[in-house]
Enzyme design. Sequence first.
Site, mmCIF file in Angstrom:
data_model
loop_
_atom_site.group_PDB
_atom_site.id
_atom_site.type_symbol
_atom_site.label_atom_id
_atom_site.label_comp_id
_atom_site.label_asym_id
_atom_site.label_seq_id
_atom_site.Cartn_x
_atom_site.Cartn_y
_atom_site.Cartn_z
ATOM 1 N N ARG A 23 0.832 -1.208 0.000
ATOM 2 C CA ARG A 23 0.000 0.000 0.000
ATOM 3 C C ARG A 23 0.867 1.260 0.000
ATOM 4 O O ARG A 23 0.542 2.254 -0.659
ATOM 5 C CB ARG A 23 -0.935 -0.010 1.217
ATOM 6 C CG ARG A 23 -1.851 1.191 1.272
ATOM 7 C CD ARG A 23 -3.015 1.003 2.234
ATOM 8 N NE ARG A 23 -3.904 2.155 2.200
ATOM 9 C CZ ARG A 23 -4.113 2.953 3.244
ATOM 10 N NH1 ARG A 23 -3.543 2.705 4.407
ATOM 11 N NH2 ARG A 23 -4.920 3.983 3.118
ATOM 12 N N HIS A 27 0.649 4.448 -2.635
ATOM 13 C CA HIS A 27 0.482 5.855 -2.245
ATOM 14 C C HIS A 27 1.695 6.697 -2.637
ATOM 15 O O HIS A 27 1.582 7.897 -2.830
ATOM 16 C CB HIS A 27 0.180 5.965 -0.749
ATOM 17 C CG HIS A 27 -1.238 5.630 -0.421
ATOM 18 N ND1 HIS A 27 -2.023 6.382 0.420
ATOM 19 C CD2 HIS A 27 -2.027 4.605 -0.844
ATOM 20 C CE1 HIS A 27 -3.234 5.843 0.503
ATOM 21 N NE2 HIS A 27 -3.262 4.763 -0.251
ATOM 22 N N ASN A 52 -3.107 9.407 4.261
ATOM 23 C CA ASN A 52 -1.892 8.642 4.525
ATOM 24 C C ASN A 52 -1.710 8.281 5.994
ATOM 25 O O ASN A 52 -0.699 7.692 6.374
ATOM 26 C CB ASN A 52 -0.661 9.433 4.036
ATOM 27 C CG ASN A 52 -0.533 9.409 2.529
ATOM 28 O OD1 ASN A 52 -1.058 8.500 1.880
ATOM 29 N ND2 ASN A 52 0.136 10.397 1.965
ATOM 30 N N HIS A 150 -5.920 -5.867 -2.725
ATOM 31 C CA HIS A 150 -6.790 -6.055 -1.561
ATOM 32 C C HIS A 150 -7.055 -7.529 -1.259
ATOM 33 O O HIS A 150 -7.896 -7.846 -0.446
ATOM 34 C CB HIS A 150 -8.098 -5.272 -1.741
ATOM 35 C CG HIS A 150 -7.911 -3.783 -1.697
ATOM 36 N ND1 HIS A 150 -8.858 -2.893 -2.122
ATOM 37 C CD2 HIS A 150 -6.854 -3.019 -1.278
ATOM 38 C CE1 HIS A 150 -8.413 -1.648 -1.965
ATOM 39 N NE2 HIS A 150 -7.192 -1.700 -1.468
HETATM 40 C C1 HEM Z 1 -8.415 1.816 -6.457
HETATM 41 C C2 HEM Z 1 -8.912 2.205 -5.338
HETATM 42 C C3 HEM Z 1 -8.358 1.941 -3.977
HETATM 43 C C4 HEM Z 1 -8.903 2.436 -2.843
HETATM 44 C C5 HEM Z 1 -10.127 3.321 -2.741
HETATM 45 C C6 HEM Z 1 -8.127 1.946 -1.738
HETATM 46 C C7 HEM Z 1 -8.344 2.271 -0.410
HETATM 47 C C8 HEM Z 1 -7.799 1.603 0.664
HETATM 48 C C9 HEM Z 1 -8.120 1.832 2.044
HETATM 49 C C10 HEM Z 1 -9.057 2.926 2.566
HETATM 50 C C11 HEM Z 1 -7.464 0.918 2.782
HETATM 51 C C12 HEM Z 1 -7.566 0.717 4.298
HETATM 52 C C13 HEM Z 1 -6.594 1.552 5.066
HETATM 53 C C14 HEM Z 1 -6.804 1.412 6.541
HETATM 54 O O1 HEM Z 1 -7.941 1.500 6.997
HETATM 55 O O2 HEM Z 1 -5.814 1.228 7.270
HETATM 56 C C15 HEM Z 1 -6.698 0.112 1.870
HETATM 57 C C16 HEM Z 1 -5.884 -0.925 2.238
HETATM 58 C C17 HEM Z 1 -4.966 -1.495 1.393
HETATM 59 N N1 HEM Z 1 -4.759 -1.144 0.075
HETATM 60 FE FE1 HEM Z 1 -5.958 -0.059 -1.077
HETATM 61 N N2 HEM Z 1 -7.122 1.164 -2.197
HETATM 62 C C18 HEM Z 1 -7.203 1.135 -3.571
HETATM 63 C C19 HEM Z 1 -6.312 0.509 -4.414
HETATM 64 C C20 HEM Z 1 -5.165 -0.125 -3.994
HETATM 65 C C21 HEM Z 1 -4.058 -0.486 -4.845
HETATM 66 C C22 HEM Z 1 -3.980 -0.197 -6.336
HETATM 67 C C23 HEM Z 1 -3.129 -1.093 -4.044
HETATM 68 C C24 HEM Z 1 -1.768 -1.631 -4.388
HETATM 69 C C25 HEM Z 1 -1.324 -1.873 -5.592
HETATM 70 C C26 HEM Z 1 -3.696 -1.144 -2.707
HETATM 71 C C27 HEM Z 1 -3.130 -1.777 -1.640
HETATM 72 C C28 HEM Z 1 -3.712 -1.885 -0.396
HETATM 73 C C29 HEM Z 1 -3.252 -2.787 0.643
HETATM 74 C C30 HEM Z 1 -2.160 -3.824 0.500
HETATM 75 C C31 HEM Z 1 -4.036 -2.527 1.775
HETATM 76 C C32 HEM Z 1 -3.895 -3.161 3.158
HETATM 77 C C33 HEM Z 1 -2.965 -2.309 3.988
HETATM 78 C C34 HEM Z 1 -2.631 -2.866 5.352
HETATM 79 O O3 HEM Z 1 -2.904 -4.023 5.638
HETATM 80 O O4 HEM Z 1 -2.066 -2.095 6.163
HETATM 81 N N3 HEM Z 1 -4.901 -0.511 -2.713
HETATM 82 N N4 HEM Z 1 -6.908 0.559 0.588
HETATM 83 CA CA LIG Z 2 5.689 9.836 -4.757
#
Ligand code: HEM
Ligand SMILES: [Ca+2]
Length: 285
Positions: A23, A27, A52, A150
Amino acid sequence: MLVTDAVRSASTFDQTVPAKLLRLLFHDCMVEGCDGSVLVEGNGTERADPANASLGGFQVVESAKALVEVFCPSTVSCADVLVLAARDAVRLGGGPNVRVLMGRKDGRVSSEANVRANIVDTTFDLDQMTKIFSSKALNLDDLVALSGAHTIGRSHCSAFSDRFAQDSKGKLTPTDPLLDKKYGNDLLSQCPRNADPSITVDNDPETGLVFDNVYYQNLVMGKGLFHSDSVLFGDTRTRNKVLRFAESEESFFEGWERSFLRLTSIGVKTGNQGEIRRLCREING
Ligand code: HEM
Ligand SMILES: [Ca+2]
Ligand SMILES: [Ca+2]
């Protein structure tokens, strides 16, 4: 590989590390390109933006960079270290071992003001997401494949509270038509009203630690955690791709490799557009 060793040992102590690294890379690349701008500490930097606030894995990147500096000082940027770390995170979770390119310079700018407009919100529909993705030369196929991230990791309850509404007695119920009712109620049992803000739930309720195609199978069954996940199956423009990935992990892994290369190519800085930072948390003085 030094970075692989650092990621592997950190992940052994803390299984939440791989998802955090992945993630963090996303970002970084969305704001100012893949240039390590997200890693800089201090007032008014990208890290100060609420989008962030729940990022992690910074210490793992800093340790990996420190290790690399011992053997090849001032050669590998923090931006490249982060790409390698995210690549390794995917592989450690059982995902594909993908090719990545090296040679990025670290940016000299990290500003809170650059974040909001470039980070997709969980409430977004396909048009809103497409707008941001296409501004980074990412297409709908990239959106579907990269959202597959995800398949691992966890999220805070506040990140998907838009999928529920409170009735007059204060009881929460699932309201998003794209959300399976049973899954919605399961989420509510993990995230009750006034839940502790530190509580997290699995992004992939079936195999939250494994980088596999189960994320897409979940989408087909109405079990996407965010509205932004569910719309990938809900919208006819992306539905077939979701079905393909749900049926074939091989096809997802191929798509992932292609789209990961495109993600990690966003806004790459070379030559005197950037620098090789000594510490990832600090722009060189
Ligand atoms: C396209 C729309 C996307 C949205 C709206 C989104 C939004 C989010 C949000 C809000 C979280 C939860 C954060 C938290 O509550 O701590 C999350 C988790 C995560 N996102 Fe996304 N994300 C998107 C795409 C992506 C992409 C493209 C990647 C990587 C290539 C990604 C990787 C991750 C990962 C690995 C987590 C888990 C993080 C953890 O376990 O700490 N996301 N995402
Ligand atoms: Ca950058
Ligand atoms: Ca999974």
